[in-house]
Design a protein around this motif. Structure first.
Motif, PDB file in Angstrom:
ATOM      1  N   GLY A  33       0.855  -1.180   0.000  1.00  0.00           N
ATOM      2  CA  GLY A  33       0.000   0.000   0.000  1.00  0.00           C
ATOM      3  C   GLY A  33       0.885   1.222   0.000  1.00  0.00           C
ATOM      4  N   MET A  34       0.614   2.146  -0.893  1.00  0.00           N
ATOM      5  CA  MET A  34       1.460   3.314  -1.039  1.00  0.00           C
ATOM      6  C   MET A  34       0.637   4.584  -0.895  1.00  0.00           C
ATOM      7  N   GLY A  35       1.208   5.545  -0.227  1.00  0.00           N
ATOM      8  CA  GLY A  35       0.539   6.819  -0.046  1.00  0.00           C
ATOM      9  C   GLY A  35       1.355   7.963  -0.601  1.00  0.00           C
ATOM     10  N   TRP A  36       0.649   9.005  -0.990  1.00  0.00           N
ATOM     11  CA  TRP A  36       1.269  10.280  -1.367  1.00  0.00           C
ATOM     12  C   TRP A  36       0.836  11.332  -0.351  1.00  0.00           C
ATOM     13  N   PHE A  37       1.797  12.104   0.097  1.00  0.00           N
ATOM     14  CA  PHE A  37       1.544  13.174   1.053  1.00  0.00           C
ATOM     15  C   PHE A  37       2.163  14.463   0.508  1.00  0.00           C
ATOM     16  N   PHE A  47      -2.194  14.014   3.928  1.00  0.00           N
ATOM     17  CA  PHE A  47      -2.442  12.890   3.019  1.00  0.00           C
ATOM     18  C   PHE A  47      -3.074  13.417   1.744  1.00  0.00           C
ATOM     19  N   VAL A  48      -2.552  13.001   0.619  1.00  0.00           N
ATOM     20  CA  VAL A  48      -3.107  13.372  -0.681  1.00  0.00           C
ATOM     21  C   VAL A  48      -3.925  12.218  -1.247  1.00  0.00           C
ATOM     22  N   GLY A  49      -3.376  11.038  -1.213  1.00  0.00           N
ATOM     23  CA  GLY A  49      -4.077   9.876  -1.733  1.00  0.00           C
ATOM     24  C   GLY A  49      -3.234   8.638  -1.553  1.00  0.00           C
ATOM     25  N   ALA A  92       3.561  22.527  -2.964  1.00  0.00           N
ATOM     26  CA  ALA A  92       4.031  21.812  -1.771  1.00  0.00           C
ATOM     27  C   ALA A  92       5.180  20.892  -2.162  1.00  0.00           C
ATOM     28  N   ALA A  93       5.835  20.367  -1.149  1.00  0.00           N
ATOM     29  CA  ALA A  93       6.743  19.245  -1.355  1.00  0.00           C
ATOM     30  C   ALA A  93       5.909  17.980  -1.270  1.00  0.00           C
ATOM     31  N   TYR A  94       6.077  17.110  -2.240  1.00  0.00           N
ATOM     32  CA  TYR A  94       5.287  15.880  -2.316  1.00  0.00           C
ATOM     33  C   TYR A  94       6.164  14.675  -1.967  1.00  0.00           C
ATOM     34  N   ALA A  97       5.234   7.221   0.299  1.00  0.00           N
ATOM     35  CA  ALA A  97       5.568   6.419   1.468  1.00  0.00           C
ATOM     36  C   ALA A  97       4.892   5.065   1.382  1.00  0.00           C
ATOM     37  N   ARG A  98       5.513   4.078   2.016  1.00  0.00           N
ATOM     38  CA  ARG A  98       4.972   2.716   2.032  1.00  0.00           C
ATOM     39  C   ARG A  98       4.244   2.471   3.345  1.00  0.00           C
ATOM     40  N   SER A  99       3.033   1.943   3.203  1.00  0.00           N
ATOM     41  CA  SER A  99       2.195   1.713   4.374  1.00  0.00           C
ATOM     42  C   SER A  99       2.701   0.551   5.217  1.00  0.00           C
ATOM     43  N   ARG A 100       2.723   0.769   6.519  1.00  0.00           N
ATOM     44  CA  ARG A 100       3.058  -0.299   7.455  1.00  0.00           C
ATOM     45  C   ARG A 100       1.959  -1.354   7.438  1.00  0.00           C
ATOM     46  N   MET A 101       0.784  -0.970   7.033  1.00  0.00           N
ATOM     47  CA  MET A 101      -0.362  -1.875   7.026  1.00  0.00           C
ATOM     48  C   MET A 101      -0.561  -2.527   5.669  1.00  0.00           C
ATOM     49  N   SER A 102       0.473  -2.520   4.837  1.00  0.00           N
ATOM     50  CA  SER A 102       0.339  -3.068   3.491  1.00  0.00           C
ATOM     51  C   SER A 102      -0.294  -4.444   3.493  1.00  0.00           C
ATOM     52  N   PRO A 103      -1.223  -4.719   2.539  1.00  0.00           N
ATOM     53  CA  PRO A 103      -1.517  -3.912   1.355  1.00  0.00           C
ATOM     54  C   PRO A 103      -2.483  -2.760   1.590  1.00  0.00           C
ATOM     55  N   LEU A 104      -2.940  -2.607   2.847  1.00  0.00           N
ATOM     56  CA  LEU A 104      -3.893  -1.543   3.136  1.00  0.00           C
ATOM     57  C   LEU A 104      -3.181  -0.186   3.198  1.00  0.00           C
ATOM     58  N   ILE A 105      -3.965   0.859   3.062  1.00  0.00           N
ATOM     59  CA  ILE A 105      -3.451   2.213   3.176  1.00  0.00           C
ATOM     60  C   ILE A 105      -4.221   2.946   4.260  1.00  0.00           C
ATOM     61  N   SER A 106      -3.655   4.038   4.700  1.00  0.00           N
ATOM     62  CA  SER A 106      -4.267   4.836   5.750  1.00  0.00           C
ATOM     63  C   SER A 106      -4.001   6.301   5.442  1.00  0.00           C
ATOM     64  N   ARG A 107      -4.816   7.156   5.980  1.00  0.00           N
ATOM     65  CA  ARG A 107      -4.587   8.593   5.849  1.00  0.00           C
ATOM     66  C   ARG A 107      -3.621   9.100   6.917  1.00  0.00           C
ATOM     67  N   ALA A 108      -3.273   8.255   7.859  1.00  0.00           N
ATOM     68  CA  ALA A 108      -2.406   8.658   8.962  1.00  0.00           C
ATOM     69  C   ALA A 108      -0.946   8.445   8.598  1.00  0.00           C
ATOM     70  N   GLN A 109      -0.183   9.511   8.557  1.00  0.00           N
ATOM     71  CA  GLN A 109       1.226   9.387   8.168  1.00  0.00           C
ATOM     72  C   GLN A 109       2.025   8.570   9.160  1.00  0.00           C
ATOM     73  N   SER A 110       1.558   8.457  10.386  1.00  0.00           N
ATOM     74  CA  SER A 110       2.268   7.655  11.382  1.00  0.00           C
ATOM     75  C   SER A 110       2.257   6.173  11.043  1.00  0.00           C
ATOM     76  N   LEU A 111       1.390   5.768  10.129  1.00  0.00           N
ATOM     77  CA  LEU A 111       1.295   4.370   9.736  1.00  0.00           C
ATOM     78  C   LEU A 111       2.097   4.062   8.478  1.00  0.00           C
TER      79      LEU A 111
END
Length: 125
Positions: A33-37, A47-49, A92-94, A97-111
């Motif tokens: 699971g990958m996130g963009w911030f 969190f962007v998506g 912004a700076a974009y 990041a890779r989710s600790r909960m992979s394959p799930l994603i979260s809006r929380a950057q701490s994850l």
């Protein structure tokens, strides 16, 4: 651990488009699971998506829905953020990041455990 490198940022006029890339090394992103911030000066990183590691389903913050699209190319071990109809407030700076909960994603950057160094996007009015 995975190393992530973002690229594709730059200066663009309002209404323009950019495609950011997040290239990985050290491990495959297949199943991740990958996130963009993004983070603007003086503001918290937001969190962007994100994209699910198995289903490739995506989710976005309301402010970018319909304008931004996240995709992945497992063969290239890369995740993309296509940004269309850019606005000055997208400056912004974009970061990816890779989710600790992979394959799930979260809006929380701490994850998210693994982060790239970021790429700057500046949208002029």
């Amino acid at each position: 651990q995975v190393q992530l490198v973002e690229s594709g940022g730059g200066l663009v006029q309002a209404g323009g488009s950019l495609r950011l890339s997040c290239a990985a090394s050290g491990r495959t992103l297949n199943g991740s699971g990958m996130g963009w911030f993004r983070q603007s000066p003086g503001k918290d990183r937001e969190f962007v998506g994100g994209i699910n590691g198995i289903s490739d389903s995506t989710t976005y913050v309301d402010s970018v829905k319909g304008r931004f699209t996240i995709s992945r190319d497992n063969a290239k071990n890369t995740v993309y953020l296509q940004m269309n109809s850019l606005k000055p407030e997208d400056t912004a700076a974009y970061y990816c990041a890779r989710s600790r909960m992979s394959p799930l994603i979260s809006r929380a950057q701490s994850l998210y455990d693994d982060w790239g160094q970021g790429t700057q996007v500046t949208v002029s009015s």
